[in-house]
Design a protein around this motif. Sequence first.
Motif, PDB file in Angstrom:
ATOM      1  N   GLY A  59      38.554  55.839  61.781  1.00  7.88           N
ATOM      2  CA  GLY A  59      39.302  54.779  61.123  1.00  7.88           C
ATOM      3  C   GLY A  59      39.515  53.548  61.988  1.00  7.88           C
ATOM      4  N   GLY A  60      38.963  53.558  63.214  1.00 10.72           N
ATOM      5  CA  GLY A  60      39.067  52.397  64.091  1.00 10.72           C
ATOM      6  C   GLY A  60      40.318  52.355  64.941  1.00 10.72           C
ATOM      7  N   VAL A  61      41.057  53.436  65.018  1.00 13.85           N
ATOM      8  CA  VAL A  61      42.281  53.496  65.810  1.00 13.85           C
ATOM      9  C   VAL A  61      41.947  53.929  67.231  1.00 13.85           C
ATOM     10  CG1 VAL A  61      44.540  54.613  66.025  1.00 13.85           C
ATOM     11  CG2 VAL A  61      43.644  54.051  63.756  1.00 13.85           C
ATOM     12  N   THR A  62      42.435  53.183  68.207  1.00 19.05           N
ATOM     13  CA  THR A  62      42.239  53.564  69.606  1.00 19.05           C
ATOM     14  C   THR A  62      43.065  54.807  69.877  1.00 19.05           C
ATOM     15  OG1 THR A  62      41.864  51.273  70.262  1.00 19.05           O
ATOM     16  CG2 THR A  62      42.488  52.820  72.014  1.00 19.05           C
ATOM     17  N   THR A  63      42.398  55.863  70.326  1.00 20.22           N
ATOM     18  CA  THR A  63      43.063  57.139  70.575  1.00 20.22           C
ATOM     19  C   THR A  63      43.065  57.543  72.042  1.00 20.22           C
ATOM     20  OG1 THR A  63      41.005  58.314  70.096  1.00 20.22           O
ATOM     21  CG2 THR A  63      42.563  58.022  68.266  1.00 20.22           C
ATOM     22  N   ARG A  64      42.211  56.912  72.857  1.00 16.99           N
ATOM     23  CA  ARG A  64      42.165  57.232  74.287  1.00 16.99           C
ATOM     24  C   ARG A  64      41.561  56.054  75.038  1.00 16.99           C
ATOM     25  NH1 ARG A  64      38.307  61.063  74.686  1.00 16.99           N
ATOM     26  NH2 ARG A  64      36.883  59.669  75.725  1.00 16.99           N
ATOM     27  N   ILE A  65      42.119  55.789  76.201  1.00 21.34           N
ATOM     28  CA  ILE A  65      41.577  54.772  77.096  1.00 21.34           C
ATOM     29  C   ILE A  65      41.492  55.412  78.471  1.00 21.34           C
ATOM     30  CG2 ILE A  65      41.899  52.486  78.114  1.00 21.34           C
ATOM     31  CD1 ILE A  65      43.586  51.764  75.646  1.00 21.34           C
ATOM     32  N   ASP A  66      40.296  55.474  79.016  1.00 23.39           N
ATOM     33  CA  ASP A  66      40.073  56.148  80.294  1.00 23.39           C
ATOM     34  C   ASP A  66      40.318  55.226  81.482  1.00 23.39           C
ATOM     35  OD1 ASP A  66      39.477  58.566  79.087  1.00 23.39           O
ATOM     36  OD2 ASP A  66      37.341  58.120  78.960  1.00 23.39           O
ATOM     37  N   VAL A  67      41.571  54.860  81.664  1.00 20.85           N
ATOM     38  CA  VAL A  67      42.027  54.138  82.846  1.00 20.85           C
ATOM     39  C   VAL A  67      43.357  54.769  83.243  1.00 20.85           C
ATOM     40  CG1 VAL A  67      40.913  51.953  82.209  1.00 20.85           C
ATOM     41  CG2 VAL A  67      43.268  52.349  81.551  1.00 20.85           C
ATOM     42  N   PRO A  68      43.766  54.631  84.482  1.00 13.61           N
ATOM     43  CA  PRO A  68      45.068  55.171  84.879  1.00 13.61           C
ATOM     44  C   PRO A  68      46.191  54.493  84.095  1.00 13.61           C
ATOM     45  CG  PRO A  68      43.746  54.660  86.810  1.00 13.61           C
ATOM     46  CD  PRO A  68      43.023  54.086  85.627  1.00 13.61           C
ATOM     47  N   ALA A  69      47.057  55.301  83.520  1.00 12.22           N
ATOM     48  CA  ALA A  69      48.182  54.785  82.744  1.00 12.22           C
ATOM     49  C   ALA A  69      49.191  54.131  83.677  1.00 12.22           C
ATOM     50  CB  ALA A  69      48.843  55.920  81.981  1.00 12.22           C
ATOM     51  N   GLU A  70      49.852  53.094  83.156  1.00 11.53           N
ATOM     52  CA  GLU A  70      50.821  52.381  83.980  1.00 11.53           C
ATOM     53  C   GLU A  70      52.008  51.958  83.134  1.00 11.53           C
ATOM     54  OE1 GLU A  70      49.473  49.806  87.341  1.00 11.53           O
ATOM     55  OE2 GLU A  70      50.272  48.272  85.999  1.00 11.53           O
ATOM     56  N   GLU A  99      47.799  59.688  64.714  1.00  8.12           N
ATOM     57  CA  GLU A  99      46.886  58.594  64.366  1.00  8.12           C
ATOM     58  C   GLU A  99      47.532  57.568  63.433  1.00  8.12           C
ATOM     59  OE1 GLU A  99      42.468  57.653  62.605  1.00  8.12           O
ATOM     60  OE2 GLU A  99      42.813  59.610  63.526  1.00  8.12           O
ATOM     61  N   PRO A 100      48.264  57.986  62.377  1.00 11.40           N
ATOM     62  CA  PRO A 100      48.927  56.966  61.551  1.00 11.40           C
ATOM     63  C   PRO A 100      49.912  56.104  62.354  1.00 11.40           C
ATOM     64  CG  PRO A 100      48.914  59.057  60.396  1.00 11.40           C
ATOM     65  CD  PRO A 100      48.405  59.319  61.797  1.00 11.40           C
ATOM     66  N   TYR A 101      50.606  56.730  63.300  1.00 13.03           N
ATOM     67  CA  TYR A 101      51.546  55.955  64.107  1.00 13.03           C
ATOM     68  C   TYR A 101      50.802  54.979  65.022  1.00 13.03           C
ATOM     69  CZ  TYR A 101      55.583  54.721  66.902  1.00 13.03           C
ATOM     70  OH  TYR A 101      56.598  54.014  67.523  1.00 13.03           O
ATOM     71  N   LEU A 102      49.737  55.454  65.647  1.00 15.92           N
ATOM     72  CA  LEU A 102      48.943  54.570  66.499  1.00 15.92           C
ATOM     73  C   LEU A 102      48.361  53.416  65.689  1.00 15.92           C
ATOM     74  CD1 LEU A 102      47.095  57.147  68.782  1.00 15.92           C
ATOM     75  CD2 LEU A 102      48.955  55.593  69.429  1.00 15.92           C
ATOM     76  N   LYS A 103      47.920  53.704  64.485  1.00 16.14           N
ATOM     77  CA  LYS A 103      47.372  52.648  63.627  1.00 16.14           C
ATOM     78  C   LYS A 103      48.440  51.593  63.355  1.00 16.14           C
ATOM     79  CE  LYS A 103      44.994  51.773  59.305  1.00 16.14           C
ATOM     80  NZ  LYS A 103      44.317  52.382  58.150  1.00 16.14           N
ATOM     81  N   GLU A 104      49.647  52.050  63.071  1.00 18.57           N
ATOM     82  CA  GLU A 104      50.750  51.119  62.828  1.00 18.57           C
ATOM     83  C   GLU A 104      51.046  50.279  64.068  1.00 18.57           C
ATOM     84  OE1 GLU A 104      55.433  51.625  61.999  1.00 18.57           O
ATOM     85  OE2 GLU A 104      54.127  52.530  60.469  1.00 18.57           O
ATOM     86  N   LEU A 105      51.100  50.918  65.227  1.00 14.75           N
ATOM     87  CA  LEU A 105      51.371  50.181  66.472  1.00 14.75           C
ATOM     88  C   LEU A 105      50.292  49.143  66.753  1.00 14.75           C
ATOM     89  CD1 LEU A 105      52.458  52.870  69.099  1.00 14.75           C
ATOM     90  CD2 LEU A 105      53.907  51.268  67.849  1.00 14.75           C
TER      91      LEU A 105
END
Length: 143
Positions: A59-70, A99-105
Amino acid sequence: MRGYRSRSLFAAAACAAVLTACSSGGGGNGASTAPTSSTSVQQSGDAGATSGAIATSPGGVTTRIDVPAESTEEQYAQACMATKTWMEGKGGDPATLVEPYLKELQSNPAAGPSTFNSTWGQLSEAQQAAVLIAVRAAAEGGC
């Protein structure tokens, strides 16, 4: 405010391990039924940013980013609690609400506590990674 990079790195590693186990069928929880192949990995095109692999849902929602979280501890706690409150208001299995929450954010033009009082687009990749971790933690009862 003092940043908690080492705690964020530990949380990122723990989250990655949990996500790997869930996506490979481990854990026996029926909430994560999507196969690993349903997530596409793209490289971010941001110039000057520390770019890691970015996973998006169909659905095009970012679910993971492979960088150190900050994030700061306060930002993380606020994001986790705001997510938990939203999920409790929706009811049902929190794992299905990630996923619905991430989509909203990610589509909301307003700043809020879940995105460190910024919009998703204003956050660095490292901050976005921290938000993703906080949302997953809320779904797993971690705050």
